[in-house]
Design a protein around this motif. Structure first.
Motif, PDB file in Angstrom:
ATOM      1  N   ALA A  46      44.833  42.631  40.489  1.00  0.00           N
ATOM      2  CA  ALA A  46      45.636  41.585  39.850  1.00  0.00           C
ATOM      3  C   ALA A  46      45.502  41.680  38.343  1.00  0.00           C
ATOM      4  CB  ALA A  46      45.179  40.212  40.327  1.00  0.00           C
ATOM      5  N   LEU A  47      46.618  41.641  37.652  1.00  0.00           N
ATOM      6  CA  LEU A  47      46.599  41.552  36.192  1.00  0.00           C
ATOM      7  C   LEU A  47      46.761  40.108  35.737  1.00  0.00           C
ATOM      8  CD1 LEU A  47      47.319  44.630  36.756  1.00  0.00           C
ATOM      9  CD2 LEU A  47      48.299  44.603  34.471  1.00  0.00           C
ATOM     10  N   ASP A  48      47.009  39.212  36.682  1.00  0.00           N
ATOM     11  CA  ASP A  48      47.124  37.780  36.426  1.00  0.00           C
ATOM     12  C   ASP A  48      45.985  37.087  37.168  1.00  0.00           C
ATOM     13  OD1 ASP A  48      47.977  34.971  37.173  1.00  0.00           O
ATOM     14  OD2 ASP A  48      49.663  35.470  35.874  1.00  0.00           O
ATOM     15  N   PHE A  49      45.176  36.328  36.453  1.00  0.00           N
ATOM     16  CA  PHE A  49      43.982  35.737  37.053  1.00  0.00           C
ATOM     17  C   PHE A  49      44.323  34.700  38.112  1.00  0.00           C
ATOM     18  CE2 PHE A  49      39.986  33.130  36.760  1.00  0.00           C
ATOM     19  CZ  PHE A  49      39.145  34.122  37.259  1.00  0.00           C
ATOM     20  N   ASN A  50      45.439  33.997  37.957  1.00  0.00           N
ATOM     21  CA  ASN A  50      45.881  33.050  38.977  1.00  0.00           C
ATOM     22  C   ASN A  50      46.220  33.771  40.272  1.00  0.00           C
ATOM     23  OD1 ASN A  50      48.594  31.752  40.253  1.00  0.00           O
ATOM     24  ND2 ASN A  50      47.170  30.143  39.617  1.00  0.00           N
ATOM     25  N   HIS A  51      46.880  34.928  40.175  1.00  0.00           N
ATOM     26  CA  HIS A  51      47.218  35.711  41.362  1.00  0.00           C
ATOM     27  C   HIS A  51      45.950  36.223  42.046  1.00  0.00           C
ATOM     28  CE1 HIS A  51      51.414  36.719  39.492  1.00  0.00           C
ATOM     29  NE2 HIS A  51      51.187  35.422  39.603  1.00  0.00           N
ATOM     30  N   PHE A  52      44.976  36.627  41.254  1.00  0.00           N
ATOM     31  CA  PHE A  52      43.675  37.046  41.793  1.00  0.00           C
ATOM     32  C   PHE A  52      43.044  35.913  42.599  1.00  0.00           C
ATOM     33  CE2 PHE A  52      39.080  36.717  41.074  1.00  0.00           C
ATOM     34  CZ  PHE A  52      38.630  37.864  41.703  1.00  0.00           C
ATOM     35  N   ASN A  53      43.021  34.714  42.035  1.00  0.00           N
ATOM     36  CA  ASN A  53      42.385  33.583  42.711  1.00  0.00           C
ATOM     37  C   ASN A  53      43.076  33.221  44.009  1.00  0.00           C
ATOM     38  OD1 ASN A  53      40.308  33.120  40.844  1.00  0.00           O
ATOM     39  ND2 ASN A  53      41.649  31.930  39.501  1.00  0.00           N
ATOM     40  N   GLN A  54      44.404  33.396  44.051  1.00  0.00           N
ATOM     41  CA  GLN A  54      45.134  33.028  45.260  1.00  0.00           C
ATOM     42  C   GLN A  54      44.837  33.970  46.420  1.00  0.00           C
ATOM     43  OE1 GLN A  54      49.140  31.529  45.161  1.00  0.00           O
ATOM     44  NE2 GLN A  54      49.118  31.316  42.937  1.00  0.00           N
ATOM     45  N   LEU A  55      44.530  35.234  46.110  1.00  0.00           N
ATOM     46  CA  LEU A  55      44.252  36.187  47.183  1.00  0.00           C
ATOM     47  C   LEU A  55      42.775  36.276  47.518  1.00  0.00           C
ATOM     48  CD1 LEU A  55      45.177  38.309  49.197  1.00  0.00           C
ATOM     49  CD2 LEU A  55      45.123  40.020  47.355  1.00  0.00           C
ATOM     50  N   VAL A  56      41.904  36.161  46.538  1.00  0.00           N
ATOM     51  CA  VAL A  56      40.484  36.396  46.775  1.00  0.00           C
ATOM     52  C   VAL A  56      39.896  35.384  47.759  1.00  0.00           C
ATOM     53  CG1 VAL A  56      39.509  34.983  44.900  1.00  0.00           C
ATOM     54  CG2 VAL A  56      38.370  37.111  45.589  1.00  0.00           C
ATOM     55  N   CYS A  57      40.469  34.200  47.816  1.00  0.00           N
ATOM     56  CA  CYS A  57      39.960  33.195  48.760  1.00  0.00           C
ATOM     57  C   CYS A  57      40.393  33.464  50.193  1.00  0.00           C
ATOM     58  CB  CYS A  57      40.378  31.794  48.329  1.00  0.00           C
ATOM     59  SG  CYS A  57      42.142  31.508  48.294  1.00  0.00           S
ATOM     60  N   HIS A  58      41.251  34.479  50.409  1.00  0.00           N
ATOM     61  CA  HIS A  58      41.665  34.879  51.751  1.00  0.00           C
ATOM     62  C   HIS A  58      41.010  36.210  52.141  1.00  0.00           C
ATOM     63  CE1 HIS A  58      44.835  31.945  50.765  1.00  0.00           C
ATOM     64  NE2 HIS A  58      44.938  31.777  52.069  1.00  0.00           N
ATOM     65  N   GLY A  59      39.793  36.417  51.663  1.00  0.00           N
ATOM     66  CA  GLY A  59      39.092  37.673  51.913  1.00  0.00           C
ATOM     67  C   GLY A  59      38.879  37.943  53.400  1.00  0.00           C
ATOM     68  N   ARG A  60      39.032  39.209  53.746  1.00  0.00           N
ATOM     69  CA  ARG A  60      38.801  39.673  55.111  1.00  0.00           C
ATOM     70  C   ARG A  60      38.157  41.048  55.045  1.00  0.00           C
ATOM     71  NH1 ARG A  60      44.423  39.850  58.093  1.00  0.00           N
ATOM     72  NH2 ARG A  60      43.085  40.868  59.635  1.00  0.00           N
ATOM     73  N   PRO A  61      37.450  41.456  56.106  1.00  0.00           N
ATOM     74  CA  PRO A  61      36.923  42.825  56.125  1.00  0.00           C
ATOM     75  C   PRO A  61      38.058  43.834  55.935  1.00  0.00           C
ATOM     76  CG  PRO A  61      35.960  41.533  57.901  1.00  0.00           C
ATOM     77  CD  PRO A  61      37.045  40.687  57.304  1.00  0.00           C
ATOM     78  N   GLY A  62      37.851  44.776  55.037  1.00  0.00           N
ATOM     79  CA  GLY A  62      38.884  45.769  54.760  1.00  0.00           C
ATOM     80  C   GLY A  62      39.727  45.443  53.553  1.00  0.00           C
ATOM     81  N   LEU A  63      39.539  44.243  52.969  1.00  0.00           N
ATOM     82  CA  LEU A  63      40.302  43.830  51.796  1.00  0.00           C
ATOM     83  C   LEU A  63      39.377  43.714  50.593  1.00  0.00           C
ATOM     84  CD1 LEU A  63      42.865  42.727  50.355  1.00  0.00           C
ATOM     85  CD2 LEU A  63      42.196  40.445  51.166  1.00  0.00           C
ATOM     86  N   LYS A  64      39.737  44.378  49.496  1.00  0.00           N
ATOM     87  CA  LYS A  64      39.002  44.295  48.244  1.00  0.00           C
ATOM     88  C   LYS A  64      39.961  43.812  47.162  1.00  0.00           C
ATOM     89  CE  LYS A  64      36.258  47.111  45.020  1.00  0.00           C
ATOM     90  NZ  LYS A  64      35.767  48.484  44.713  1.00  0.00           N
ATOM     91  N   VAL A  65      39.562  42.794  46.422  1.00  0.00           N
ATOM     92  CA  VAL A  65      40.426  42.200  45.410  1.00  0.00           C
ATOM     93  C   VAL A  65      39.719  42.263  44.058  1.00  0.00           C
ATOM     94  CG1 VAL A  65      41.824  40.201  44.755  1.00  0.00           C
ATOM     95  CG2 VAL A  65      41.266  40.606  47.176  1.00  0.00           C
ATOM     96  N   PHE A  67      40.285  41.794  39.577  1.00  0.00           N
ATOM     97  CA  PHE A  67      41.089  41.367  38.429  1.00  0.00           C
ATOM     98  C   PHE A  67      40.748  42.269  37.257  1.00  0.00           C
ATOM     99  CE2 PHE A  67      41.108  39.145  34.356  1.00  0.00           C
ATOM    100  CZ  PHE A  67      42.457  38.831  34.245  1.00  0.00           C
ATOM    101  N   GLY A  68      41.774  42.717  36.540  1.00  0.00           N
ATOM    102  CA  GLY A  68      41.522  43.531  35.363  1.00  0.00           C
ATOM    103  C   GLY A  68      42.686  44.435  35.048  1.00  0.00           C
ATOM    104  N   HIS A  69      42.501  45.290  34.029  1.00  0.00           N
ATOM    105  CA  HIS A  69      43.559  46.209  33.613  1.00  0.00           C
ATOM    106  C   HIS A  69      43.474  47.544  34.345  1.00  0.00           C
ATOM    107  CE1 HIS A  69      40.131  46.935  30.904  1.00  0.00           C
ATOM    108  NE2 HIS A  69      40.505  48.199  30.951  1.00  0.00           N
TER     109      HIS A  69
END
Length: 343
Positions: A46-65, A67-69
């Motif tokens: 995610a290049l947008d921190f809000n978008h990062f926060n919306q996905l990171v709270c839905h973490g599941r095995p196999g998903l890595k989230v 934030f950064g450039h």
């Protein structure tokens, strides 16, 4: 709920079957989580921190989230999905970044809104990719497919950052501006008005929506004793601000924050030329929330200063939050609003 571009990816989800997938410039949704089960692994940048926060709270095995450039560690993927950016100038950066992470022969999927500039994709792709083919058109969005046909060019982050000298009321500054961060290589009129009329500050100061760090650098140029914190929601802006501080031999705490949510404690001053664009849309929501949350973040004698386009309806919000509206300076385009706690 998925955004329209993400829905178009799901509509073509078979392209990602059994693939290790990277999502670049993710949307404000949970697509990364929903692709698992079809894709073997999903990494989302995610290049947008809000978008990062919306996905990171839905973490599941196999998903890595992240934030950064760019990703924190080098990795390779079978498929990279790029969401075409609202700032078209950022697109070549994302495509070159995708090439760094793709396996030889890997596929690049690019999805974006019809009116967002995606139709010029072939002119924006680096030469290591083959011709882009349109795969689908739905929900006012387009989906294109290309493949990595040649080795990606060597990655040089510095080539995506412009450096220039900028005269300010505080003196000459060196500004570093990463691609995708707005700059016309001169001091913004609103920022100039703000800097021209700021009283002397002290203690702990927050620069909200710091961008490339112009306000922060100007403050430290005049008052190097200040303890400065710079926050922004955009990864490229934070990169710019970090480089600007370094180029001027200055120090500040620079970090992402969704509004003021990630800030801690109280401040002796809060300064901002607040953003009023969310993607392609003009909005005062960001600044309105900023005004509302600022009151709880100011110290007992804290100062609060923002500059805003005079046509934007901030006065009512400021009056509701602080009890009155004080205009420190204005011209035919901008107003500098001011509040001091206890006065």
């Amino acid at each position: 709920m998925l955004t329209n571009p993400s829905q178009l990816i799901v509509r073509n989800i078979e392209l990602l079957a059994n693939h290790k997938v990277l999502l670049l410039n993710i949307e404000a949704d949970t697509l990364g989580s929903e692709l698992l089960g079809t894709a073997t692994e999903v990494t989302a940048l995610a290049l947008d921190f809000n978008h990062f926060n919306q996905l990171v709270c839905h973490g599941r095995p196999g998903l890595k989230v992240e934030f950064g450039h760019e990703l924190q560690a080098q990795d390779s993927f079978d498929s990279v999905v790029v969401f075409f950016p609202k700032a078209k100038s950022l697109a070549p950066y994302l495509f070159n970044l995708a090439a760094q992470y793709l396996k030889a022969g890997g596929q690049l999927l690019v999805c974006g809104e019809n009116k967002g500039g995606i139709k010029s994709l072939d002119k924006l792709l680096p030469g290591c990719f083959g011709q882009a083919h349109k795969l689908d058109n739905a929900r006012h969005c387009l989906l294109y497919l290309s493949q990595l046909e040649e080795q990606a060019p060597a990655w040089n982050l510095d080539s995506w950052i412009q450096q220039y000298s900028l005269p300010t009321p505080a003196g000459e500054l060196v500004i570093c501006n990463a691609v995708g961060v707005f700059s016309d290589r001169r001091l913004d009129e609103g920022t100039a008005l703000l800097l021209d009329h700021l009283p002397r500050l002290h203690g702990r100061v927050l620069d909200f929506g710091c961008g490339a760090g112009v306000i922060a650098a100007a403050l430290l140029k005049q008052q190097p004793e200040l303890t400065l914190e710079c926050v922004d929601i955009n990864a490229m802006a934070l990169l710019s601000c970090q480089r600007t501080m370094a180029a001027n031999g200055m120090q500040a705490k620079i970090y992402p924050s969704d509004g003021l949510a990630q800030t801690e404690g109280r401040y002796d001053a809060i300064i901002s030329n607040p953003p009023f664009h969310d993607g392609l849309k003009s909005t005062t929501d960001i600044a309105t929330r900023f005004v509302e949350h600022s009151a709880a973040k100011l110290s007992d004698n804290g100062q609060w200063h923002i500059v805003a386009n005079r046509h934007l309806p901030y006065a009512d919000t400021i009056a509701n939050v602080f009890g009155k509206v004080q205009v420190l300076a204005e011209n035919n385009k901008y107003k500098v609003y001011h509040h001091r706690c206890g006065k």
